[in-house]
Scaffold this motif. Sequence first.
Motif, PDB file in Angstrom:
ATOM      1  N   SER A  79       3.165 -37.963 -20.828  1.00 52.29           N
ATOM      2  CA  SER A  79       2.649 -36.764 -21.486  1.00 52.29           C
ATOM      3  C   SER A  79       1.414 -37.112 -22.306  1.00 52.29           C
ATOM      4  CB  SER A  79       3.708 -36.149 -22.416  1.00 52.29           C
ATOM      5  OG  SER A  79       4.826 -35.711 -21.690  1.00 52.29           O
ATOM      6  N   SER A 113       2.231 -32.665 -19.171  1.00 47.02           N
ATOM      7  CA  SER A 113       3.323 -33.542 -18.746  1.00 47.02           C
ATOM      8  C   SER A 113       3.254 -33.722 -17.235  1.00 47.02           C
ATOM      9  CB  SER A 113       4.683 -32.957 -19.130  1.00 47.02           C
ATOM     10  OG  SER A 113       4.873 -33.003 -20.523  1.00 47.02           O
ATOM     11  N   ASP A 129       2.445 -30.220 -15.194  1.00 46.70           N
ATOM     12  CA  ASP A 129       2.462 -28.901 -15.806  1.00 46.70           C
ATOM     13  C   ASP A 129       1.865 -29.043 -17.208  1.00 46.70           C
ATOM     14  OD1 ASP A 129       2.900 -26.208 -16.102  1.00 46.70           O
ATOM     15  OD2 ASP A 129       5.051 -26.379 -16.493  1.00 46.70           O
ATOM     16  N   THR A 180       8.638 -29.102 -19.887  1.00 47.31           N
ATOM     17  CA  THR A 180       7.296 -29.661 -20.019  1.00 47.31           C
ATOM     18  C   THR A 180       7.039 -30.062 -21.467  1.00 47.31           C
ATOM     19  OG1 THR A 180       6.440 -28.396 -18.148  1.00 47.31           O
ATOM     20  CG2 THR A 180       4.829 -29.121 -19.797  1.00 47.31           C
ATOM     21  N   PRO A 185       8.051 -32.319 -16.298  1.00 47.15           N
ATOM     22  CA  PRO A 185       8.213 -31.060 -15.560  1.00 47.15           C
ATOM     23  C   PRO A 185       9.470 -31.116 -14.692  1.00 47.15           C
ATOM     24  CG  PRO A 185       6.534 -32.402 -14.508  1.00 47.15           C
ATOM     25  CD  PRO A 185       6.948 -33.137 -15.761  1.00 47.15           C
TER      26      PRO A 185
END
Length: 201
Positions: A79, A113, A129, A180, A185
């Motif tokens: 992320s 993410s 996402d 997310t 995701p």
Amino acid sequence: MNDLSGRGILLASNSASRRAMLDAAGIAFEALGADIDERALEAEMDGAEPGEIAQALAAAKAAAVSDRRRDALVLGSDSLVEVAGRRFDKPASREEAAEHLRFFSGQVMTLHSAAALARGGQIVWIGSDFARLRVRTLSEDFIAAYLAAEWPAVAHCVGVFRIEGPGVQLFESIMGDQFTVLGMPLLQVQEALREAGTLLE
């Protein structure tokens, strides 16, 4: 649940949040941290979009563990946080965490993410996402009290928050998938695992 290797998947991460997501979803896994230089990879991709960097990091983690365990299906995830055009990594210290929170105050945070699957050292799937989180105006008293309660737990979190904990107090509104925001995701991952034969259709 049916896994072709009979052992579930390998999660190329020691993230407590990602482990909790897979546990809650009933996906069998073993966690094995990936040994990659994330900052070096980010530097190589300087100028790329944050979402692209998150995908590259997720893929690098999956591939690194897949090279060590070539018989397994390996899931990597990553992320990145972007605020006002600036990309943020995990804070290196409590003081830096406070600086990040001051910068986030009153602004919109975009959290990217990504996830990737690898088998036999090769990437077989990548997904990603993003979510947008509006940070409320944070007082110095709040920042100090928040870090007193949450540090060092949030040292491992981009954005300096755990949405499943007191970190939810940072935000006025959140637009995006909850998984997310948690760091992966998951709905996309589940579909990819079904296509790979690891989860039942």
